[in-house]
Enzyme design. Sequence first.
Site, short mmCIF file in Angstrom:
data_model
loop_
_atom_site.label_atom_id
_atom_site.label_comp_id
_atom_site.label_asym_id
_atom_site.label_seq_id
_atom_site.Cartn_x
_atom_site.Cartn_y
_atom_site.Cartn_z
N THR A 14 0.84 -1.22 -0.09
CA THR A 14 0.11 0.19 0.03
C THR A 14 0.93 1.26 0.12
OG1 THR A 14 -1.62 -1.35 1.43
CG2 THR A 14 -1.93 1.07 1.19
N CYS A 15 1.93 1.22 0.76
CA CYS A 15 2.76 2.51 0.75
C CYS A 15 3.45 2.71 -0.70
CB CYS A 15 3.92 2.28 1.82
SG CYS A 15 3.32 1.99 3.38
N ALA A 16 3.92 1.72 -1.13
CA ALA A 16 4.38 1.85 -2.48
C ALA A 16 3.51 2.29 -3.42
CB ALA A 16 4.91 0.28 -3.12
N SER B 103 0.95 4.19 -2.98
CA SER B 103 0.77 5.62 -2.77
C SER B 103 1.77 6.55 -3.16
CB SER B 103 0.71 5.76 -1.34
OG SER B 103 1.62 5.92 -0.53
#
Length: 165
Positions: free
Chosen positions: A59-61, A63
């Site tokens: 999820t961080c990647a 974003s």
Amino acid sequence: MAEITLKGNTINTIGNLPSVGNKAPNFTLTTVELNQKKLSDFTGKKLILNIFPSVDTGTCATSVREFNKKASDLKNTTVLCISKDLPFAQARFCGAEGIKNVIMLSDFATGSFGKDYQLEITNGPLAHLHSRAIVILDENGIVTYTEQVSEIADEPNYEAALKAI
């Protein structure tokens, strides 16, 4: 403190994000080139602070990729992607992904950004990392929008953030 979840399990942050209308707390963070960047270095620009636990999670990647796509179309706006990842990990990710339109910044050295912005996670498996949040600042460093993502595994509301610019 903000109550958020990680895969449905309750965890907490040390406080609440800065309030809309207030001056954003100053920060000094480390770039992938191991230089220091301060909030004052961006005076005169609108800022999207894309804050997350680690670029090495899906999820961080996502974003970072999503804001990288949108950033080139934004006028007088800079996207700062902020985590406690080491600058080396941030640089590796950006190189592998062709990320060029956002600035990666690390809070690894002191953790003061997570504390000053009240988004450090206090308990659970991600304790001491940053929660997933968006903070938007105007050209004068005034907070104009915030989103504390309630479930860490979820993406932020990109559309709402971009409309707030």
